[in-house]
Design an enzyme around this catalytic site. Structure first.
Site, short mmCIF file in Angstrom:
data_model
loop_
_atom_site.label_atom_id
_atom_site.label_comp_id
_atom_site.label_asym_id
_atom_site.label_seq_id
_atom_site.Cartn_x
_atom_site.Cartn_y
_atom_site.Cartn_z
N ASP A 40 34.52 -4.00 -0.93
CA ASP A 40 33.45 -3.99 -1.94
C ASP A 40 32.05 -3.98 -1.31
O ASP A 40 31.04 -4.03 -2.01
CB ASP A 40 33.59 -5.19 -2.88
CG ASP A 40 33.35 -6.52 -2.16
OD1 ASP A 40 33.33 -6.53 -0.92
OD2 ASP A 40 33.21 -7.54 -2.86
N GLY A 41 31.98 -3.91 0.04
CA GLY A 41 30.68 -3.84 0.73
C GLY A 41 30.24 -5.18 1.32
O GLY A 41 29.31 -5.23 2.12
N ARG A 98 4.33 -6.58 3.49
CA ARG A 98 3.22 -6.08 2.66
C ARG A 98 3.05 -6.91 1.40
O ARG A 98 2.00 -6.89 0.79
CB ARG A 98 3.45 -4.61 2.31
CG ARG A 98 3.14 -3.66 3.45
CD ARG A 98 3.55 -2.24 3.17
NE ARG A 98 4.98 -2.04 3.30
CZ ARG A 98 5.59 -0.87 3.27
NH1 ARG A 98 4.86 0.23 3.10
NH2 ARG A 98 6.89 -0.76 3.42
N LYS A 194 -10.41 4.24 1.86
CA LYS A 194 -9.51 4.97 0.96
C LYS A 194 -9.44 4.31 -0.41
O LYS A 194 -9.60 3.10 -0.54
CB LYS A 194 -8.10 5.08 1.56
CG LYS A 194 -7.33 3.78 1.61
CD LYS A 194 -5.96 3.96 2.24
CE LYS A 194 -5.27 2.60 2.40
NZ LYS A 194 -4.04 2.66 3.15
N ARG A 196 -6.70 4.17 -3.70
CA ARG A 196 -5.31 4.49 -4.04
C ARG A 196 -5.17 4.74 -5.53
O ARG A 196 -5.69 4.00 -6.35
CB ARG A 196 -4.38 3.32 -3.67
CG ARG A 196 -4.04 3.24 -2.20
CD ARG A 196 -2.83 2.34 -2.00
NE ARG A 196 -2.51 2.12 -0.59
CZ ARG A 196 -1.80 2.94 0.15
NH1 ARG A 196 -1.35 4.06 -0.36
NH2 ARG A 196 -1.55 2.67 1.41
N ASP A 220 -2.96 1.47 13.59
CA ASP A 220 -2.44 0.79 12.40
C ASP A 220 -1.20 -0.01 12.79
O ASP A 220 -0.65 0.16 13.88
CB ASP A 220 -2.10 1.82 11.31
CG ASP A 220 -2.22 1.24 9.90
OD1 ASP A 220 -2.41 0.01 9.77
OD2 ASP A 220 -2.12 2.02 8.93
N ASP A 224 4.33 4.45 6.98
CA ASP A 224 5.43 4.52 6.02
C ASP A 224 5.66 5.98 5.63
O ASP A 224 6.38 6.72 6.27
CB ASP A 224 5.14 3.62 4.82
CG ASP A 224 6.34 3.44 3.91
OD1 ASP A 224 7.37 4.13 4.12
OD2 ASP A 224 6.28 2.63 2.98
N ALA A 226 3.29 8.18 5.72
CA ALA A 226 2.29 8.91 6.53
C ALA A 226 1.26 9.63 5.67
O ALA A 226 0.47 10.42 6.18
CB ALA A 226 2.96 9.88 7.50
N THR A 228 -1.45 8.36 4.02
CA THR A 228 -2.79 7.91 4.39
C THR A 228 -3.20 8.50 5.73
O THR A 228 -4.29 9.03 5.89
CB THR A 228 -2.85 6.36 4.48
OG1 THR A 228 -2.48 5.82 3.22
CG2 THR A 228 -4.22 5.87 4.86
#
Length: 315
Positions: A40-41, A98, A194, A196, A220, A224, A226, A228
């Site tokens: 079942d994992g 994050r 920037k 968002r 940085d 993630d 890329a 930005t």
């Protein structure tokens, strides 16, 4: 090395390659463990050798999926129950970082929850690299050794011998990191501002600082999607930059990240091996530097009760 509490290095599945490199640098054998998976994992890790009385270092980056984090928690619990003297979680990439604050109503502070889970599992110490926010160290009630990939990136950047070097922050939050690189490299800094539209979607970017004719390195903590990074590189090139490269500790590289990088005007992306990847046949813009020597040095210092301060003073 003293014999009182021997050193044992183990790896979870996601970080086996990196753990082997760390063990080699330390001159020890990587410990043997296995993982039983049910139909079942559900899975059950087990140590194949005694860890009684040992200082056990478990290497695992906790980037999603959740299994990577949970496997680490189970390995910590198993070591504790097998009478390990100390259990140290070596987490090169600390996932969920994050989510380190409530930036809008009714959301979790996942980084704090992960810290609580690690402590509840029986973790005595944590080692990590370039946390998304430095204050995450304070989420733990156990010692945290927070190392910086600058020790790996700075020699590489210096070797490039760029004529008109400038360091750039991809956003306002990265200004402190970029300023630190700028001081060490003796070069000016550029800040990209920037806005968002939503998570992982950048609306617009403007650059503050002298760009014309500069060889720019964007620094940085992670890449993630890329989005930005590529947008910033394109804006900087349009503003007259001679070249744009990027250094980022954690190459999350999700979704179309590699395609975005290959299509962009960015010349080179330098990352570390905190997160495993296979870039075969996916372009030649990615350079991977190993973080293993840095972690090996920190582990050796902590194990032998030596200050890790000199590691950072070398920068």
């Amino acid at each position: 090395m003293h014999d009182e509490h021997r050193m044992e290095i183990f790896a979870c599945r996601n970080s086996e390659v990196l753990a082997k490199k760390i063990a080699e640098k330390l001159g020890v054998e990587l410990g043997q463990s296995n993982l039983l998976t049910f139909s079942d994992g559900e899975f059950q890790p087990a140590y194949e050798e005694s860890v009684r009385g040992a200082s056990v270092y478990i290497v695992q980056s906790t980037n999603p999926p959740v299994e990577n984090l949970f496997e680490l928690l189970l390995m910590i619990d198993a070591a504790k129950r097998a009478s390990a003297h100390k259990v140290i979680a070596v987490i090169p990439y600390f996932g969920w970082a994050r989510q380190d604050r409530k930036d809008r109503p009714r959301v979790p502070i996942a980084a704090k929850l992960v810290a609580n889970l690690l402590t509840a599992a029986g973790c005595d110490r944590v080692m990590s690299c370039d946390l998304h926010a430095d204050q995450i160290q304070g989420f733990f009630d156990v010692p945290v050794d927070h190392v910086y990939a600058q020790t790996v990136f700075l020699p590489y950047i210096k070797k490039l011998k760029l004529k008109n070097l400038s360091v750039a922050a991809p956003d306002m939050g990265g200004a402190k990191r970029a300023n630190s690189y700028g001081k060490k490299l003796g070069c000016p800094m550029i800040i990209c501002h920037k806005t968002r539209a939503k998570a992982n979607v950048v609306e617009s970017i403007t650059a503050i600082g002298e760009v014309e004719g500069r060889d720019i390195v964007i620094v940085d903590d992670m890449i993630d999607t890329a989005g930005t990074l590529c947008k910033a590189a394109d804006v900087l090139m349009k503003m007259g930059a001679a070249s744009v490269r990027a250094c980022a500790t954690h190459g999350v590289l999700s979704g179309d990240a590699l395609e975005n990088i290959n299509r962009s005007s960015i010349k080179e992306v330098i990352i570390t091996d905190t997160i495993p990847h296979d870039f075969a046949g996916q372009g030649d813009k990615i350079t991977v530097l190993s973080i293993a020597p840095l972690f090996a040095e920190v582990i050796n210092s902590v194990y032998n009760n030596i200050s890790i301060g000199p590691i950072f003073q070398r920068l």
